[in-house]
Design an enzyme around this catalytic site. Structure first.
Site, short mmCIF file in Angstrom:
data_model
loop_
_atom_site.label_atom_id
_atom_site.label_comp_id
_atom_site.label_asym_id
_atom_site.label_seq_id
_atom_site.Cartn_x
_atom_site.Cartn_y
_atom_site.Cartn_z
N CYS A 195 9.94 0.41 32.99
CA CYS A 195 11.35 0.40 32.56
C CYS A 195 12.24 1.02 33.63
O CYS A 195 12.21 2.24 33.85
CB CYS A 195 11.45 1.15 31.24
SG CYS A 195 13.12 1.52 30.70
N CYS A 240 14.62 3.71 32.40
CA CYS A 240 13.85 4.92 32.09
C CYS A 240 13.66 5.76 33.35
O CYS A 240 13.80 6.99 33.32
CB CYS A 240 12.49 4.58 31.50
SG CYS A 240 12.56 3.70 29.93
#
Length: 101
Positions: free
Chosen positions: A30, A33
């Site tokens: 991600c 993230c």
């Protein structure tokens, strides 16, 4: 550095913690993230009263399901074993600090 928690120690590290705990639900793949990680490290350095933990949703699917994490990054503030606040997506540090109020 944020503490990585698993299903086995989530109860102890998060739900039984004496102070506020920010839990970052994330995954290796991600991009947002990874962009949020240094923001959480800054927050952790500035707010020693707040424990910051990370849950890898690919490894801990049950925890993600238990807390209704549908997209990542999701940051949940726990206080006294209860969810108090939540933020979804890449947000600035100011928004994360607002979770603590």
């Amino acid at each position: 550095m944020a503490l990585r928690v698993t299903t086995q120690d989530f109860e102890l590290q998060v739900l039984q913690a004496s102070g506020p705990v920010l839990v970052d639900f994330w995954a290796e793949w991600c991009g947002p993230c990874r962009m949020l990680a240094p923001v959480l490290e800054q927050l952790e350095a500035e707010r020693p009263d707040v424990r910051v933990c990370k849950v890898n949703i690919d490894e801990e699917t049950e925890l993600a399901r238990r807390f209704g994490v549908m997209s990542i990054p999701t940051v949940i503030l726990f206080q006294n074993g209860q969810e108090k606040n939540r933020s979804v997506g890449l947000v600035p540090k100011e928004r994360l600090l607002m979770l603590l109020d």
